[in-house]
Design an enzyme around this catalytic site. Structure first.
Site, PDB file in Angstrom:
ATOM      1  N   CYS A 243       0.513  -0.703  -0.061  1.00 16.10           N
ATOM      2  CA  CYS A 243       0.068   0.250   0.302  1.00 16.10           C
ATOM      3  C   CYS A 243       1.049   1.176  -0.288  1.00 16.10           C
ATOM      4  O   CYS A 243       0.658   2.144  -0.813  1.00 16.10           O
ATOM      5  CB  CYS A 243      -1.113   0.413   0.644  1.00 16.10           C
ATOM      6  SG  CYS A 243      -0.209  -0.108   3.008  1.00 16.10           S
TER       7      CYS A 243
ATOM      8  N   HIS B   2      -1.802   1.636   7.213  1.00 12.94           N
ATOM      9  CA  HIS B   2      -2.259   1.179   5.659  1.00 12.94           C
ATOM     10  C   HIS B   2      -1.903   2.974   5.239  1.00 12.94           C
ATOM     11  O   HIS B   2      -2.349   4.095   5.955  1.00 12.94           O
ATOM     12  CB  HIS B   2      -3.558   0.727   6.261  1.00 12.94           C
ATOM     13  CG  HIS B   2      -3.958   0.559   4.094  1.00 12.94           C
ATOM     14  ND1 HIS B   2      -3.514  -0.067   4.007  1.00 12.94           N
ATOM     15  CD2 HIS B   2      -4.929   1.088   3.914  1.00 12.94           C
ATOM     16  CE1 HIS B   2      -4.694  -0.263   2.142  1.00 12.94           C
ATOM     17  NE2 HIS B   2      -5.317   0.665   3.044  1.00 12.94           N
TER      18      HIS B   2
END
Length: 822
Positions: free
Chosen positions: A126, A553
């Protein structure tokens, strides 16, 4: 009748070749149930549309509709589920034919694609996906890789620029899939930096710095003397004597910097005016590296090793030599025996190489700015100045006490800081004041991006253990250091230092930092000598991190350049969001773009001139790369046709075979308007291969062959000797550069031999440093290379032993016999 039932019966395969999904295309013609494959297979959907004149088709994965008449995506007002679409009337307008291969951003072309394609997570990637999406929505960079694809050429491995170009083409393709898999680019970045190997979470800012560094290294071109002449240098006005030798320790810019990149304005702008000892003066490949006192941000773990290839600028914190500010001599260095001065050698070699190697690339043109750093002695008021190139600003997030000091100092210096965030520091209503007070009580102080910028550019006292060594006073003195922006980049990358890494633990600063979507004014932080005219920036994209310092994230919010809407890019999912969602995001990295209405009007004028069809007797060639700047930059700078011309005014032989990728033909009225508005040049009406450069290339090839053949011959003779009388040392770092040159891997000669890194002075003699990276050569080989390149010093691991004198030996034996007798 087109229906979901028909699609289910087809079982997701192409009716012509049987290829499976995803990204099959279904015809939307009334009563036509055809489903065909896309460009990833045989593109039967397009063949069906051309044969049957069925103009509308829908992607069964993304449910996006494509029109073959206008060659663009079609958007329905209410976006119903798959519904029948009548063949007529067709409400799309056909695109107009482009009259010129002209540059200017064509709105019809832009409306084809919105780049709303996600990226698949291939294992804790990510951080990479968010960074690539943010870069993809930077128009100057993306338009270069789309419109100037012929300029993306490199012989360097792993050819990351080719992988990035392919990725951008997939993201902006008219028949793009719902998501792409950036496998090639991920593999390339792992080859460049081992830190990104494996599947551990990494820092998106470290990835950005490494990616930009490698793109620059693969796309960089040396600045020619013609392009340097006539353009001022940021550091030309400073005097050599006005810089303290200890000034390197007081760099006040905690930002990413580049030492071998030339800025868009000229060679001098990009030169780091701090003389260091990096590789004997030759600048290492650098990226958007932050010089951070708290350590780099990294979410992977507290013990994550640092990236050596992507972090050489951190060496600026470790500069130890106190180099003289006097100009070096121009005579080549020769071996001078024990009296050889290492400091003098390093200074001279560094100065010669830095003058020789100056580069620029599309990366440096877009992201490079410069900062003027000043250190003032509080005793004699002497001011030392240093110009440093940066690619991103790593801003601290001030705490409550820091904010109080910052705000008080701003109000005390209001005439100087009048432009700093008037909305934030100005008078507020009592309701807003109460709400802000309540919010700061529960969630901490209200911090703005302007606060972070003000804290970064605030004056810093040098006292106590951090006193300033003043060259005029010849003593340690109290001082003040501060910095201002000398040249603003086209795209300003701002990195908020949210992560702190201590010896035993790491933590994340989760304070909300409010940032403007439009109108970020950098004028309060600009030096008075700055040539930048446009100082206002609008937000392009922002990368956010959710989680802690150990894990989390990444997502990206990007504004689409076509429709102005904001979208959330969360790996393979793309969602439209309101701008309030962006404003409330926990920003980590922000990309701002210069905003100028004047540049938009200039492009409109050029389009109008091109459409006049005015007959002209002359046609002019202009650099395609500069036209991309004109299309996308707020300040494109002077016309730079030297990107395809040599110093003699012709086409270099190595560029002649792809000259069509480098130039664009414009009519006379367009050229005259651009030349009168921006200057630069030179004017080019005829393209021809330069005969002088061809002769030089042939001479260079002969030189390379002669040098390598001579070295092989001398080395064979050296290997054949059973007991060589003399063995000399040579730095392997210099030898590798020379080897790359003679083998044709590098076009630039290596410069003078630099053995200062492998030698050490002991007892007035130069000895080989323990553990040094060196090679052994014969005296003949050393003299051959020294005669061509100069340099030094001479370091021997085995020297000639003079034979003993027989008379003296007889006298020694006689004395020894008499001593024994006594």
């Amino acid at each position: 009748m087109f229906s979901i039932h028909v699609l289910l019966l087809l079982q997701g395969t192409c009716q012509s070749c049987g290829a499976g999904g995803p990204n099959l295309w279904a015809c939307l013609q009334n009563e036509c149930p055809y489903v065909g494959c896309g460009e990833s297979y045989s593109d039967h959907s397009t063949l069906h549309a051309q044969a049957k004149k069925h103009n509308l088709t829908v992607n069964l994965t993304t449910f996006r509709i494509w029109c073959y008449v206008c060659e663009r995506e079609v958007f329905l007002e209410h976006r119903p589920a798959l519904v029948p679409v009548p063949a007529a009337p067709h409400h799309c307008k056909a695109t107009e034919q482009v009259r010129f291969r002209l540059m200017v951003l064509n709105e019809e072309k832009k409306k084809k694609n919105k780049c709303l394609t996600g990226m698949k997570n291939i294992g804790n990637s990510c951080y990479m996906n968010a960074a690539l999406q943010a870069l993809s929505n930077c128009p100057p960079l993306t338009q270069f890789f789309l419109d100037c694809s012929g300029l993306v050429r490199t012989d360097k491995k792993p050819a990351l620029c080719k992988s990035y170009q392919k990725l951008i083409s997939e993201l902006w393709h008219k028949k793009r899939p719902s998501y792409v898999v950036p496998t090639s680019l991920s593999h390339g970045i792992k080859l460049v930096n081992p830190m990104f190997r494996g599947y551990a979470q990494q820092d998106t800012q470290e990835f950005l710095r490494c990616l930009m560094d490698q793109l620059h290294e693969e796309l960089k071109e040396p600045l020619t003397e013609c392009s340097m002449s006539g353009e001022g240098s940021d550091g030309e006005e400073r005097r050599d004597g006005d810089r303290s030798p200890s000034e390197d320790e007081f760099l006040s810019c905690d930002s990413g910097s580049s030492s071998d990149r030339g800025e868009g304005g000229g060679a001098g702008d990009g030169e780091l005016l701090i003389q260091d000892e990096c590789d004997g003066g030759r600048s290492p490949p650098v990226g958007m590296v932050g010089i951070s006192s708290g350590g780099p941000d990294n979410e992977a773990s507290m013990t994550q090793p640092q990236s050596t290839p992507c972090s050489p600028v951190r060496a600026l914190q470790e500069l130890h030599p106190k180099l003289s500010s006097s100009p070096p001599r121009s005579s080549p260095l020769r071996s001078a025996g024990p009296a050889y001065s290492f400091k003098k050698a390093q200074l001279l070699l560094s100065a010669r190489k830095k003058k020789q190697f100056q580069y620029r690339s599309v990366i440096s043109d877009i992201f490079d700015g410069s900062i003027l750093s000043l250190v003032q002695c509080l005793t004699c008021d002497r001011v030392s100045t240093t110009v440093e190139t940066f690619q991103d600003l790593s801003l601290p997030i001030p705490g409550k006490e820091d904010l109080a000091k910052l705000h008080s100092s701003i109000h005390q210096n209001l005439p100087v800081k009048t432009g700093v965030c008037p909305d934030t520091y100005g008078s507020q209503g009592w309701i807003s004041y109460i709400m802000d007070s309540i919010r700061s009580w529960f969630w901490g102080p209200m911090v703005t991006l302007e606060d972070c910028l003000a804290a970064f550019f605030a004056a810093d006292e040098l006292k106590g253990d951090n006193m300033y060594s003043c060259e005029r006073c010849k003593k340690l003195r109290n001082g003040v250091k501060y910095c201002k922006v000398l040249r603003l980049p086209e795209i300003l990358c701002i990195h908020l230092k949210r992560f702190r890494h201590e010896v035993m633990y790491s933590f994340k600063i989760s304070s909300h930092v409010s940032f403007p979507l439009e109108g970020l004014d950098m004028r309060p932080f600009l030096a008075k000598e700055s040539p930048s005219q446009v100082t206002t920036y609008d937000l392009l994209s922002v990368i956010c991190h959710h989680g802690t310092a150990g894990s989390g994230h990444y997502i990206a919010y990007c504004q689409n350049v076509i429709n102005g809407q904001w979208y959330e890019f969360d790996d393979q999912y793309v969602t439209e969001v309101h701008e309030t969602v962006v404003q409330n995001a926990e920003a980590y990295v922000l990309f701002y773009r210069k905003s100028s209405e004047e540049s938009v009007r200039e492009r409109q004028k050029v389009v109008a001139l091109a459409n006049m069809k005015e007959p002209s007797l002359l046609q002019f060639y202009i650099s395609r790369e500069w036209l991309n700047k004109f299309n996308t930059f707020a300040e494109p700078g002077p016309i730079s046709n030297h990107t395809f011309l040599c110093q003699h005014g012709g086409i270099p032989p190595n560029k002649y075979h792809y000259i069509d990728d480098l130039v664009v033909i414009v009519p006379q009225n367009v050229w005259e308007y651009l030349y009168n508005s921006f200057g630069g040049g030179p004017a080019v009406n005829h393209l021809y291969m330069c005969a002088i450069c061809q002769v030089e290339i042939e001479a260079l090839a002969k030189r390379r062959k002669m040098e390598i053949d001579t070295f092989i011959k001398l080395n064979k003779e050296f290997q054949a000797e059973e007991a060589p009388t003399v063995i000399l040392c040579i730095s392997m770092q210099w030898f590798r550069e020379w080897e790359s040159f003679v083998k044709g891997k590098d076009n630039d000669p290596p410069g003078p031999i630099d053995n200062s890194k492998i030698g050490v002075m002991k007892g007035g003699h130069i000895q080989l440093k323990q553990g040094a990276d060196y090679g052994q050569i014969s005296e003949e080989t050393w003299q051959y290379l020294l005669g061509i390149y100069g340099g030094g010093p001479e370091i021997a691991v085995r020297q000639t032993v003079a034979p003993a004198d027989p008379d003296s030996l007889h006298g020694e034996r006689k004395i020894e016999a008499e001593t024994r007798a006594l």
